[in-house]
Scaffold this active site. Sequence first.
Site, short mmCIF file in Angstrom:
data_model
loop_
_atom_site.label_atom_id
_atom_site.label_comp_id
_atom_site.label_asym_id
_atom_site.label_seq_id
_atom_site.Cartn_x
_atom_site.Cartn_y
_atom_site.Cartn_z
N SER A 32 0.73 -0.87 0.11
CA SER A 32 -0.12 0.15 -0.05
C SER A 32 0.95 1.15 -0.11
O SER A 32 1.67 1.34 -0.97
CB SER A 32 -0.86 0.13 1.14
OG SER A 32 -1.91 1.06 1.24
N ASP B 104 -10.17 -4.57 -4.60
CA ASP B 104 -9.62 -3.56 -3.63
C ASP B 104 -10.42 -2.27 -3.73
O ASP B 104 -10.78 -1.69 -4.58
CB ASP B 104 -8.23 -3.42 -3.85
CG ASP B 104 -7.53 -2.32 -2.96
OD1 ASP B 104 -8.23 -1.74 -2.47
OD2 ASP B 104 -6.25 -2.87 -2.63
N HIS C 90 -8.10 -4.99 0.05
CA HIS C 90 -6.97 -4.38 0.29
C HIS C 90 -6.10 -4.78 1.61
O HIS C 90 -4.90 -4.83 1.37
CB HIS C 90 -7.29 -2.76 0.63
CG HIS C 90 -6.27 -2.07 0.57
ND1 HIS C 90 -5.36 -1.50 -0.62
CD2 HIS C 90 -5.65 -0.83 1.69
CE1 HIS C 90 -4.35 -0.87 -0.42
NE2 HIS C 90 -4.37 -0.57 1.02
#
Length: 275
Positions: A144, A209, A238
């Site tokens: 991320s 996601d 995610h």
Amino acid sequence: MGNVTSSVAARLAFFPPEPATYEVAAEEGGLRMTGVLPDANVDVHALPTRAGTRVVAAFWRYPTARLTLLYSHGNAADLGQMLGLFMELRSHLRVNIIYDYSGYGASTGKPSEYNTYYDIEAVYDCLKKEYGIGQEDLILYGQSVGSGPTLHLASRLEKLRGVVLHSGILSGIRVLYPVKVTLWFDIFKNIDKIKQVECPVLVIHGTADDIVDFSHGKRLWELAKEKYEPLWVKGGGHCNLETYPEYIRHLRKFVNAMEKLAKERATKAPQTLMI
């Protein structure tokens, strides 16, 4: 407008757990992190950065490791919350060092884009000086927001062994708005930096996601110079890709391929003739 948008993106980028989920204490022979047993074979460091902060890094030893994986975690976790994952990764992949960004966990300072760059540089410097680990034996892993510092460092290391981008972002503003060009006030401009990475790149992203759209991972993979077979986790979100069996299986496959590549290149290296 630019400064306001950049500031908003930065605030949305960092969510350090409060309070921190672990502490670091000094003891005879070094530092110890709560939650880690003394016999766990983990070295804990508090590393100075160029910004004047100190970041906590934990080096998870594995006796027969050929490669080291430098893991930059996501924006809403600290080291204490990652312990279970890292014990699993160490057992399956035989690698690992993880660190907390400035302002996360027991690290000092405040989180910011440039502080994450200084943080990962400090950890890399520690790997070189304390453990003798060169870039040829290093895989950078960014999850991320962690894709930002990962690509920052990867774009500067020409002999790096490999890169993993897990739910990575194209840039900070692009998470908020589908802009077509890179704006000067954007943060984590990964869309530009990935073009400068010379090593194999594995991209892992969930097709469902809802935080960082799947299109980010797809585009990062398309822009990579040396593409490795991507892992598109069907239905993956995610924050749950580690729960899918194909995650660790594909990651192990990549690490094994990088180990093989390292061995082949070492064999082909020019030999000094002794007379």
